[in-house]
Design an enzyme around this catalytic site. Structure first.
Site, PDB file in Angstrom:
ATOM      1  N   CYS A 310       0.997  -1.200   0.051  1.00  0.00           N
ATOM      2  CA  CYS A 310      -0.342  -0.300   0.047  1.00  0.00           C
ATOM      3  C   CYS A 310       1.086   1.663   0.183  1.00  0.00           C
ATOM      4  CB  CYS A 310      -0.502  -0.287   1.148  1.00  0.00           C
ATOM      5  SG  CYS A 310      -2.147   1.012   0.723  1.00  0.00           S
ATOM      6  N   CYS A 485      -5.751   2.119  -4.245  1.00  0.00           N
ATOM      7  CA  CYS A 485      -5.438   2.814  -3.094  1.00  0.00           C
ATOM      8  C   CYS A 485      -6.201   3.934  -2.924  1.00  0.00           C
ATOM      9  CB  CYS A 485      -4.045   3.140  -3.662  1.00  0.00           C
ATOM     10  SG  CYS A 485      -3.078   3.768  -2.203  1.00  0.00           S
TER      11      CYS A 485
HETATM   12  P1  FAD Z   1      -0.788 -11.051   3.898  1.00  0.00           P
HETATM   13  O1  FAD Z   1      -2.018 -10.482   4.365  1.00  0.00           O
HETATM   14  O2  FAD Z   1       0.479  -9.590   4.690  1.00  0.00           O
HETATM   15  O3  FAD Z   1      -0.787 -12.383   4.019  1.00  0.00           O
HETATM   16  C1  FAD Z   1       0.841 -13.499   4.994  1.00  0.00           C
HETATM   17  C2  FAD Z   1       0.835 -14.833   5.740  1.00  0.00           C
HETATM   18  O4  FAD Z   1       1.278 -15.516   5.268  1.00  0.00           O
HETATM   19  C3  FAD Z   1       0.523 -14.068   6.825  1.00  0.00           C
HETATM   20  O5  FAD Z   1      -0.427 -15.089   7.322  1.00  0.00           O
HETATM   21  C4  FAD Z   1       1.867 -14.965   7.818  1.00  0.00           C
HETATM   22  O6  FAD Z   1       1.114 -15.144   8.795  1.00  0.00           O
HETATM   23  C5  FAD Z   1       1.695 -15.511   6.535  1.00  0.00           C
HETATM   24  N1  FAD Z   1       3.115 -16.175   6.370  1.00  0.00           N
HETATM   25  C6  FAD Z   1       3.981 -15.568   6.587  1.00  0.00           C
HETATM   26  N2  FAD Z   1       5.083 -16.525   6.919  1.00  0.00           N
HETATM   27  C7  FAD Z   1       5.249 -17.742   6.846  1.00  0.00           C
HETATM   28  C8  FAD Z   1       5.607 -19.117   6.706  1.00  0.00           C
HETATM   29  N3  FAD Z   1       7.246 -19.034   6.875  1.00  0.00           N
HETATM   30  N4  FAD Z   1       5.356 -20.074   6.660  1.00  0.00           N
HETATM   31  C9  FAD Z   1       3.770 -20.271   5.911  1.00  0.00           C
HETATM   32  N5  FAD Z   1       3.118 -18.970   6.256  1.00  0.00           N
HETATM   33  C10 FAD Z   1       3.528 -17.934   6.458  1.00  0.00           C
HETATM   34  N6  FAD Z   1      -4.670  -2.883   0.379  1.00  0.00           N
HETATM   35  C11 FAD Z   1      -5.794  -2.147   0.043  1.00  0.00           C
HETATM   36  O7  FAD Z   1      -6.202  -3.001  -0.969  1.00  0.00           O
HETATM   37  N7  FAD Z   1      -6.517  -1.040   0.591  1.00  0.00           N
HETATM   38  C12 FAD Z   1      -5.718  -0.379   1.436  1.00  0.00           C
HETATM   39  O8  FAD Z   1      -6.595   0.853   2.150  1.00  0.00           O
HETATM   40  C13 FAD Z   1      -4.982  -0.985   1.930  1.00  0.00           C
HETATM   41  N8  FAD Z   1      -4.228  -0.331   3.669  1.00  0.00           N
HETATM   42  C14 FAD Z   1      -2.759  -0.725   3.671  1.00  0.00           C
HETATM   43  C15 FAD Z   1      -2.793   0.148   4.660  1.00  0.00           C
HETATM   44  C16 FAD Z   1      -1.862  -0.805   5.202  1.00  0.00           C
HETATM   45  C17 FAD Z   1      -1.066  -0.294   7.069  1.00  0.00           C
HETATM   46  C18 FAD Z   1      -0.876  -2.057   5.314  1.00  0.00           C
HETATM   47  C19 FAD Z   1      -0.026  -2.076   6.356  1.00  0.00           C
HETATM   48  C20 FAD Z   1      -1.129  -2.345   4.078  1.00  0.00           C
HETATM   49  C21 FAD Z   1      -2.953  -2.118   3.571  1.00  0.00           C
HETATM   50  N9  FAD Z   1      -2.621  -2.710   1.923  1.00  0.00           N
HETATM   51  C22 FAD Z   1      -4.242  -1.928   1.695  1.00  0.00           C
HETATM   52  C23 FAD Z   1      -2.349  -3.468   1.582  1.00  0.00           C
HETATM   53  C24 FAD Z   1      -2.387  -4.862   1.876  1.00  0.00           C
HETATM   54  O9  FAD Z   1      -3.043  -5.411   3.289  1.00  0.00           O
HETATM   55  C25 FAD Z   1      -1.862  -6.129   2.154  1.00  0.00           C
HETATM   56  O10 FAD Z   1      -1.394  -5.564   0.407  1.00  0.00           O
HETATM   57  C26 FAD Z   1      -2.307  -7.645   1.736  1.00  0.00           C
HETATM   58  O11 FAD Z   1      -3.002  -8.138   2.652  1.00  0.00           O
HETATM   59  C27 FAD Z   1      -1.680  -8.871   0.991  1.00  0.00           C
HETATM   60  O12 FAD Z   1      -1.901 -10.194   1.019  1.00  0.00           O
HETATM   61  P2  FAD Z   1      -0.895 -11.253   1.619  1.00  0.00           P
HETATM   62  O13 FAD Z   1      -1.568 -12.589   1.545  1.00  0.00           O
HETATM   63  O14 FAD Z   1      -0.169 -11.233   0.275  1.00  0.00           O
HETATM   64  O15 FAD Z   1      -0.438 -10.582   2.374  1.00  0.00           O
END
Ligand code: FAD
Length: 584
Positions: A310, A485
């Site tokens: 983000c 965003c």
């Molecule tokens: P994550 O949601 O981070 O999940 C990754 C998962 O993998 C976690 O549960 C973790 O525990 C697990 N994991 C890690 N390592 C391992 C391992 N070795 N083995 C097994 N599992 C593991 N997005 C929007 O669309 N709009 C917004 O307004 C927005 N605002 C945001 C504001 C903030 C402050 C933040 C921090 C993020 C924001 N985002 C927003 C971004 C969005 O939250 C992320 O892009 C999204 O959560 C990504 O999803 P993901 O599953 O790739 O990662």
């Protein structure tokens, strides 16, 4: 040539002629294995001719000859060795393909369950049920190969975050009953997009949280552990306790690493001395506490080098803080500075004028090419690397965003690209070297904005392409790079940036409803009231709202083409039996 796909990285065929090799290369095959001894029949092209044709087309070649009806454990071990060493996808052939599928099955037995192997063979048109006991025995540790491991799944998903859960749900929507395992160490699932509103005093942080078991789709096998190693050459992942989990397809979605130690002193002072960050669940309420408490002085907001999740979140925190200070009549006593490691306020120029309007309204000082490198909480100073050397600023409040990289487990794995992200094709999200691996979310290398909005579009694409891979078809769904965003420029108004690859604008709504280049109340309503339920009740449940993937028209596989012909022709007198190991 009749190429039958068994797994994303393996296909079999009856006897090849030299002319078939080019066709195989055109279909993406990278190596050929001949399982037939030379001189077996008059109709047979010598293996040396196939080897020469393979070389001419840039394919690897291996001769692993096996006598018909006498496949030994030593043969299986030789095949396993060849499959481990050759580039995938591999096409193996013999007279009918039966010896090749048998060898593949025996080679897989130490890491895939017997039902999974039999199902894969069945899908390719081979009945290997007569081999079940032998597969069971090899799976139990008898014979060559690594120690036994019975826990293999059709699909293994690493990470139970936004990307992992959405993909699991979309997969099961398409194929109920599919054997899907999600490996996730945490017991809670976070809605991170809500953290900006926690830091802005709009949401309670508990609104952004669910127990992991509440979001895990029914039918998914949850493995409560962390992956310590990716071993794509063996189609398995290794957990921290050493347990190995095999798969027919892997979806890698473990997110990224917030590198708090990349800024000297930051970890030590977070949550104290006026230092906060909306990038942590525990810390977002402290942001709002600081905003409410600050009556004068200097507030710094920082942004690290791209890519980060983000990209708008660092400045969203700032605008909401400024708005709160403005409403309380304190803004005139607070000096606000945005220090950005990059060179622009926002990467897509169409949204910059609306943001600059707020920068002026709040009297924010902008400093580009200022990278936060150190924080000293006790003296309340922050140090930045700039093109002109280091500069230090005093602060009363610091909202810091850490540098972000691929996770260590990804960076040291064969899945990583040169920058440490899980390498994927930007369109199909398939790994370029391991055809049975897909990646999405913050962890992957696709050059989209790392957002949950991007994940909402990526998950259906990955689900489509994983199902295709399990069926031995090439990827058919395409991701256009969409990311979004919602820039919270004031409480009640948002500049809704929506764009795809190359910064192409991709608005979801007509401009009379939401013109994303302008601050609107409708976009705030979307962010505050609609998107959270869309996340919990649609995206994580496989309801693909505004996220239907683009599907390419599929070329029929040789198998399907043959089936289609069978269908068009008068039915044969007797059904053709499936080739069997015992039949050749
Ligand atoms: P994550 O949601 O981070 O999940 C990754 C998962 O993998 C976690 O549960 C973790 O525990 C697990 N994991 C890690 N390592 C391992 C391992 N070795 N083995 C097994 N599992 C593991 N997005 C929007 O669309 N709009 C917004 O307004 C927005 N605002 C945001 C504001 C903030 C402050 C933040 C921090 C993020 C924001 N985002 C927003 C971004 C969005 O939250 C992320 O892009 C999204 O959560 C990504 O999803 P993901 O599953 O790739 O990662």
């Amino acid at each position: 040539m009749e190429m039958r796909h068994v797994a994303p990285d393996f296909a079999v065929s009856p006897q090849l002629g030299a002319g078939d090799v080019g066709l195989a290369a055109a279909q993406g095959v990278r190596a050929i294995v001949c399982n037939r001894p030379d001189g077996e029949g008059d109709d047979q092209t010598p293996s040396a001719e196939i080897a020469a044709a393979a070389k001419a087309h840039g394919l690897a070649f291996r001769h692993v000859p096996v006598r018909s009806g006498a496949v030994t454990d030593a043969d299986a071990a030789a095949m396993a060795e060849a499959l481990a060493e050759l580039p995938a996808p591999v096409l193996a052939y013999c007279r009918t393909g039966a010896r090749s599928i048998t060898l593949w099955s025996l080679a897989q037995a130490p890491r895939l369950s017997t039902p999974a192997i039999l199902a894969a063979a069945e899908g390719a048109g081979y009945d290997l049920s007569g081999l079940a006991d032998r597969l069971d025995a090899r799976g139990a540790g008898v014979g060559a190969g690594p120690p036994a491991r019975r826990n293999a799944h059709d699909v293994v998903i690493v990470g139970g975050g936004a990307a992992g859960i959405a993909t699991a749900a979309s997969l099961l929507k398409r194929r109920p009953g599919l054997d899907v395992a999600v490996i996730e160490p945490q017991d809670v699932h976070h809605y991170q997009p809500g953290w900006t509103l926690v830091g802005g005093g709009v949401f309670d942080r508990r609104d952004t949280l669910r127990a992991m078991h509440q979001v895990m789709p029914a039918g998914v096998r949850r493995i409560r552990a962390a992956v310590a190693e990716f071993a794509p050459e063996r189609s398995e992942v290794v957990l921290e306790d050493g347990e190995r989990i095999g798969y027919r397809a892997l979806v890698a979605a473990p997110g990224l690493k917030l590198d708090w130690d990349g800024v000297e002193g930051l970890r030590e002072t977070l949550g104290r001395n006026g230092v906060t960050s909306n990038y942590l669940f525990d810390m977002a309420p402290y942001t709002w506490e600081l905003v409410q408490g600050l009556r004068g002085g200097r507030a710094l907001f920082t942004q690290p080098p791209m890519p980060i999740k983000c990209a708008g979140a660092p400045q969203k925190a700032m605008y909401l803080a400024c708005d709160a200070w403005r409403r309380k009549g304190r803004l005139g006593s607070i000096e606000v500075e945005f220090l950005n490691a990059g060179g622009a306020l926002f990467g897509v120029s169409e949204y910059v004028p609306a943001l600059m309007e707020y920068v002026r309204r709040y009297g924010i000082a902008l400093s580009f090419e200022h990278r936060l490198v150190a924080v000293d909480g006790s003296s309340k100073t922050a140090t930045f690397e700039t093109p002109d050397g280091r500069v230090t600023r005093e602060f009363d409040m610091l909202h810091a965003v850490p540098p972000q990289t691929g996770l260590d487990v990804v960076r040291r794995s064969p899945l990583a690209d040169a920058k440490g992200w899980i390498e994927v094709s930007p369109e199909t999200l398939q790994h370029p070297r391991y055809g049975d691996v897909f990646g999405l979310g913050d962890a992957c290398s696709a050059p989209n904005a790392k957002t949950a909005a991007a994940v909402r579009k990526q998950a259906p694409v990955v689900a489509e392409n994983v199902v295709a891979a399990l069926d031995g078809r090439p990827p058919c769904a395409i991701y256009d790079g969409y990311g979004s965003c919602p820039l919270t420029v004031e409480r009640g108004r948002i500049v809704l940036a929506e764009f795809g690859y190359g910064g192409a604008l991709k608005p979801s709504f007509p401009s009379w409803l939401i013109d994303g280049t302008k601050p609107t109340r409708a976009a705030w309503f979307l962010k505050e009231k609609l998107l959270p339920p869309v996340y919990w009740h649609a995206m994580l449940k496989g309801r693909e709202w505004l996220a239907a993937p683009t599907i390419l028209p599929a070329a029929p596989t040789p198998h399907e083409a043959r089936d289609a012909c069978d269908f068009a022709e008068p039915a044969p007198a007797a059904a053709e039996p499936k080739p069997s190991v015992l039949a050749e």
